[in-house]
Scaffold this motif. Structure first.
Motif, PDB file in Angstrom:
ATOM      1  N   ASN A   1      41.879  46.317  36.033  1.00 12.89           N
ATOM      2  CA  ASN A   1      42.252  46.860  37.339  1.00 12.89           C
ATOM      3  C   ASN A   1      41.955  45.899  38.489  1.00 12.89           C
ATOM      4  O   ASN A   1      41.792  46.322  39.634  1.00 12.89           O
ATOM      5  CB  ASN A   1      41.535  48.189  37.585  1.00 12.89           C
ATOM      6  CG  ASN A   1      41.986  49.271  36.621  1.00 12.89           C
ATOM      7  OD1 ASN A   1      43.190  49.413  36.361  1.00 12.89           O
ATOM      8  ND2 ASN A   1      41.042  50.028  36.077  1.00 12.89           N
ATOM      9  N   GLU A   2      41.864  44.625  38.184  1.00 13.83           N
ATOM     10  CA  GLU A   2      41.657  43.629  39.223  1.00 13.83           C
ATOM     11  C   GLU A   2      42.435  42.355  38.892  1.00 13.83           C
ATOM     12  O   GLU A   2      42.772  42.093  37.739  1.00 13.83           O
ATOM     13  CB  GLU A   2      40.167  43.305  39.377  1.00 13.83           C
ATOM     14  CG  GLU A   2      39.507  42.798  38.115  1.00 13.83           C
ATOM     15  CD  GLU A   2      38.015  42.577  38.296  1.00 13.83           C
ATOM     16  OE1 GLU A   2      37.636  41.779  39.178  1.00 13.83           O
ATOM     17  OE2 GLU A   2      37.228  43.201  37.551  1.00 13.83           O
ATOM     18  N   VAL A   3      42.737  41.615  39.933  1.00 16.40           N
ATOM     19  CA  VAL A   3      43.428  40.335  39.748  1.00 16.40           C
ATOM     20  C   VAL A   3      42.375  39.278  39.441  1.00 16.40           C
ATOM     21  O   VAL A   3      41.428  39.083  40.203  1.00 16.40           O
ATOM     22  CB  VAL A   3      44.220  39.950  41.016  1.00 16.40           C
ATOM     23  CG1 VAL A   3      44.870  38.578  40.832  1.00 16.40           C
ATOM     24  CG2 VAL A   3      45.276  41.000  41.323  1.00 16.40           C
ATOM     25  N   ILE A   4      42.535  38.623  38.314  1.00 18.56           N
ATOM     26  CA  ILE A   4      41.589  37.590  37.898  1.00 18.56           C
ATOM     27  C   ILE A   4      42.237  36.215  38.033  1.00 18.56           C
ATOM     28  O   ILE A   4      43.462  36.105  38.184  1.00 18.56           O
ATOM     29  CB  ILE A   4      41.113  37.818  36.443  1.00 18.56           C
ATOM     30  CG1 ILE A   4      42.304  37.804  35.479  1.00 18.56           C
ATOM     31  CG2 ILE A   4      40.342  39.117  36.336  1.00 18.56           C
ATOM     32  CD1 ILE A   4      41.925  37.949  34.022  1.00 18.56           C
ATOM     33  N   GLU A   5      41.411  35.192  37.996  1.00 16.19           N
ATOM     34  CA  GLU A   5      41.918  33.818  38.051  1.00 16.19           C
ATOM     35  C   GLU A   5      41.637  33.143  36.719  1.00 16.19           C
ATOM     36  O   GLU A   5      40.487  33.070  36.277  1.00 16.19           O
ATOM     37  CB  GLU A   5      41.262  33.041  39.195  1.00 16.19           C
ATOM     38  CG  GLU A   5      41.798  31.626  39.331  1.00 16.19           C
ATOM     39  CD  GLU A   5      41.315  30.937  40.596  1.00 16.19           C
ATOM     40  OE1 GLU A   5      40.625  29.897  40.471  1.00 16.19           O
ATOM     41  OE2 GLU A   5      41.621  31.436  41.695  1.00 16.19           O
ATOM     42  N   ILE A   6      42.696  32.650  36.098  1.00 15.83           N
ATOM     43  CA  ILE A   6      42.599  32.040  34.768  1.00 15.83           C
ATOM     44  C   ILE A   6      42.928  30.556  34.889  1.00 15.83           C
ATOM     45  O   ILE A   6      43.927  30.188  35.511  1.00 15.83           O
ATOM     46  CB  ILE A   6      43.583  32.717  33.786  1.00 15.83           C
ATOM     47  CG1 ILE A   6      43.383  34.240  33.803  1.00 15.83           C
ATOM     48  CG2 ILE A   6      43.409  32.158  32.385  1.00 15.83           C
ATOM     49  CD1 ILE A   6      44.509  35.018  33.162  1.00 15.83           C
ATOM     50  N   GLU A   7      42.104  29.743  34.295  1.00 18.74           N
ATOM     51  CA  GLU A   7      42.318  28.292  34.377  1.00 18.74           C
ATOM     52  C   GLU A   7      42.149  27.665  32.993  1.00 18.74           C
ATOM     53  O   GLU A   7      41.261  28.053  32.229  1.00 18.74           O
ATOM     54  CB  GLU A   7      41.331  27.672  35.360  1.00 18.74           C
ATOM     55  CG  GLU A   7      41.584  26.195  35.614  1.00 18.74           C
ATOM     56  CD  GLU A   7      40.752  25.670  36.782  1.00 18.74           C
ATOM     57  OE1 GLU A   7      40.879  24.470  37.081  1.00 18.74           O
ATOM     58  OE2 GLU A   7      39.999  26.455  37.386  1.00 18.74           O
ATOM     59  N   ILE A   8      43.035  26.730  32.695  1.00 15.55           N
ATOM     60  CA  ILE A   8      42.914  25.963  31.455  1.00 15.55           C
ATOM     61  C   ILE A   8      41.887  24.857  31.668  1.00 15.55           C
ATOM     62  O   ILE A   8      42.033  24.023  32.567  1.00 15.55           O
ATOM     63  CB  ILE A   8      44.268  25.354  31.041  1.00 15.55           C
ATOM     64  CG1 ILE A   8      45.334  26.446  30.879  1.00 15.55           C
ATOM     65  CG2 ILE A   8      44.118  24.558  29.750  1.00 15.55           C
ATOM     66  CD1 ILE A   8      45.008  27.474  29.821  1.00 15.55           C
ATOM     67  N   LEU A   9      40.836  24.869  30.872  1.00 15.75           N
ATOM     68  CA  LEU A   9      39.759  23.891  31.032  1.00 15.75           C
ATOM     69  C   LEU A   9      40.162  22.527  30.491  1.00 15.75           C
ATOM     70  O   LEU A   9      40.825  22.438  29.451  1.00 15.75           O
ATOM     71  CB  LEU A   9      38.506  24.379  30.300  1.00 15.75           C
ATOM     72  CG  LEU A   9      37.885  25.690  30.786  1.00 15.75           C
ATOM     73  CD1 LEU A   9      36.717  26.084  29.883  1.00 15.75           C
ATOM     74  CD2 LEU A   9      37.417  25.565  32.226  1.00 15.75           C
ATOM     75  N   PRO A  10      39.767  21.461  31.164  1.00 10.62           N
ATOM     76  CA  PRO A  10      40.013  20.119  30.631  1.00 10.62           C
ATOM     77  C   PRO A  10      39.168  19.891  29.383  1.00 10.62           C
ATOM     78  O   PRO A  10      38.137  20.551  29.189  1.00 10.62           O
ATOM     79  CB  PRO A  10      39.590  19.197  31.780  1.00 10.62           C
ATOM     80  CG  PRO A  10      38.637  20.000  32.596  1.00 10.62           C
ATOM     81  CD  PRO A  10      39.097  21.433  32.482  1.00 10.62           C
ATOM     82  N   PRO A  11      39.573  18.955  28.521  1.00 15.10           N
ATOM     83  CA  PRO A  11      38.848  18.724  27.253  1.00 15.10           C
ATOM     84  C   PRO A  11      37.368  18.405  27.428  1.00 15.10           C
ATOM     85  O   PRO A  11      36.558  18.706  26.545  1.00 15.10           O
ATOM     86  CB  PRO A  11      39.597  17.537  26.638  1.00 15.10           C
ATOM     87  CG  PRO A  11      40.965  17.596  27.238  1.00 15.10           C
ATOM     88  CD  PRO A  11      40.779  18.118  28.630  1.00 15.10           C
ATOM     89  N   ALA A  12      37.014  17.813  28.584  1.00 16.00           N
ATOM     90  CA  ALA A  12      35.611  17.410  28.791  1.00 16.00           C
ATOM     91  C   ALA A  12      34.687  18.599  29.036  1.00 16.00           C
ATOM     92  O   ALA A  12      33.468  18.478  28.908  1.00 16.00           O
ATOM     93  CB  ALA A  12      35.526  16.438  29.966  1.00 16.00           C
TER      94      ALA A  12
END
Length: 345
Positions: free
Chosen positions: A28-39
């Motif tokens: 029920n909330e807007v989340i922020e999703i990020e693809i992590l760099p390999p490091a």
């Protein structure tokens, strides 16, 4: 990785279930999703969580997608109340936003709920779906923010939400929903410059709101919506002056802005900004010349053209060959004015 001793299938299931749990906890909330760099490695090897922010390695997301795809096709024909396939589509669309089958499945489930559950439950489900979509569309995910499939899904969803809100919500509540829609567009435009699909969605939204305001006793003034949008988008364009999609949408709003003198104020504001920063962004000058070239769009068009001519004379005095002055000169040459020669110095 914490799951390194698991088999390939077990790893897929483990990361898939972890991601599903996170979605459930924040439905029920807007989340922020990020693809992590390999490091950057998550402590548990799967997800890096910080409240409503989620980081996930690309390889981990790919494993989750494989498990989600298997779960979806194993359960998509089950009872309408079985959540397994619906849950899987969230992970599928996060990884592959153009997965039409998954998007259409979510549409069918929402339509099925309309006649099967209490209206308040249905309305809450629609708003949760909106949170899910905005989580993907406004996150720093390059492909996902400009997905035509997801932007169409948001447009389709708003057509379900609007009739329900118009029946029960206050004007303030509806204004909040409309503003949130524009915020999603603006944020997506920042994530992916030149985001045609996001701005096209905004056009459809404005057209739909105008139609609703004309056909029913809407609890919001349409003129207020266009005025608020114009101010918000103008500010956005100043922060992203090279983005032609934003300027194009501002021009679209300008033609619908009432009273007409507010249109002049927007163009004057853009000219002031351009002078202050000595703008060399072609997108800005395309907006200026299109606005000034229209014979009936502005109330005091001639005065604004004279302002542009004065700014050009000032620029010539300091640096005639600058890109800034050249764009002004080209704009004036492009704008037809009755009684004046086409070519100007």
């Amino acid at each position: 990785m914490a799951h390194s001793n698991l088999s390939a299938v077990e790893q897929q299931q483990h990361v898939y279930e972890s991601l599903c749990r996170y979605f459930d906890e924040h439905e029920n909330e807007v989340i922020e999703i990020e693809i992590l760099p390999p490091a950057i490695k998550p402590p548990d090897g799967v997800l890096m969580q910080d409240g409503s922010s989620l980081g996930i390695p690309k390889k981990v997301l790919a494993l989750a997608f494989l498990a989600a795809r298997q779960a979806f096709f194993d359960n998509k024909d089950n009872s309408r109340t079985d959540p397994k396939a619906l849950q899987a589509t969230k992970v599928i669309l996060l990884f592959d936003p153009e997965h039409i089958t998954a998007a259409n499945f979510r549409k069918r489930r929402l339509l099925a709920l309309r006649d099967a559950v209490d209206m308040l439950v249905y309305q809450k489900t629609l708003l949760s779906e909106l949170c899910f979509l905005d989580s993907i569309l406004t996150s720093p995910l390059h492909r996902q923010t400009k997905s035509p499939t997801l932007w169409y899904h948001r447009s389709w969803l708003l057509r379900l939400i609007a009739p329900l809100e118009l029946k029960s919500a206050s004007g303030k509540r509806i204004a909040t929903i409309i503003s949130a829609a524009l915020d999603s567009v603006c944020k997506s435009g920042e994530r992916h410059p030149g985001n045609y699909y996001a701005w096209q969605y905004a056009r459809r939204l404005v057209i739909a709101l105008g139609r609703v305001a004309a056909e029913v006793d809407a609890p919001f003034p349409f003129d207020w919506v266009v005025s608020a949008f114009s101010d918000r988008v103008c500010t956005w364009c100043f922060k992203n002056p090279s983005d032609i999609s934003g300027w194009s949408f501002l021009l679209f709003l300008l033609a619908r802005l009432d009273p007409v003198d507010e249109r002049d104020e927007i163009v004057e504001k853009v000219l002031q900004y351009a002078t202050k920063v000595r703008s060399k962004n072609e997108s800005l000058w395309v907006f200026v010349r299109n606005a000034l070239a229209h014979p009936t769009l502005l109330e005091d068009r001639e005065a604004l053209i004279e302002t542009l001519e004065e700014r050009l004379e000032d620029a010539k005095a300091t640096d005639q060959d600058s890109t800034y002055s050249q764009y002004m000169k080209q704009s004036l040459h492009w704008i037809p004015i009755p009684g004046k020669p086409k070519s100007r110095p």
